[in-house]
Design a protein around this motif. Structure first.
Motif, short mmCIF file in Angstrom:
data_model
loop_
_atom_site.label_atom_id
_atom_site.label_comp_id
_atom_site.label_asym_id
_atom_site.label_seq_id
_atom_site.Cartn_x
_atom_site.Cartn_y
_atom_site.Cartn_z
N THR A 1 0.84 -1.19 0.00
CA THR A 1 0.00 0.00 0.00
C THR A 1 0.88 1.25 0.00
N SER B 1 -5.10 7.69 -1.70
CA SER B 1 -5.77 6.59 -0.99
C SER B 1 -7.21 6.44 -1.48
N ASP B 2 -7.86 7.54 -1.85
CA ASP B 2 -9.22 7.46 -2.39
C ASP B 2 -9.26 6.66 -3.68
N GLN C 1 -8.72 2.93 -2.95
CA GLN C 1 -9.94 2.36 -2.38
C GLN C 1 -11.02 2.21 -3.46
N HIS C 2 -11.12 3.17 -4.36
CA HIS C 2 -12.11 3.09 -5.45
C HIS C 2 -11.85 1.85 -6.31
N LYS D 1 -10.24 -0.87 -5.50
CA LYS D 1 -10.52 -2.06 -4.70
C LYS D 1 -12.01 -2.32 -4.62
N THR D 2 -12.79 -1.28 -4.37
CA THR D 2 -14.24 -1.42 -4.28
C THR D 2 -14.83 -1.91 -5.60
N TYR E 1 -8.00 -5.47 -8.81
CA TYR E 1 -7.16 -4.85 -7.78
C TYR E 1 -5.92 -5.69 -7.54
#
Length: 59
Positions: free
Chosen positions: A10, A19-20, A23-24, A26-27, A49
């Protein structure tokens, strides 16, 4: 010869991406049908991801 790939950390990803954004991706990757990387052009499918983390480490 097969070389085993490893995932980028990471911390390594955060050198290039927010980080946003991480995370996007990954989601979206966790969705059954996948989604979009956020630019309207780049599809993200299930498992993307993990694939992206391995590609980032390989680079």
């Amino acid at each position: 010869m097969i070389i085993e790939s490893r995932r980028a950390s990471t911390a390594g990803l955060l050198r290039v991406h927010t980080s946003d954004h991480i995370q996007h991706i990954k989601t979206q990757s966790d969705l059954r049908g996948g989604g979009d990387a956020g630019d309207g052009l780049s599809p993200v499918g299930p498992g993307s991801y993990d694939i992206a983390r391995r590609a980032a480490r390989a680079a």
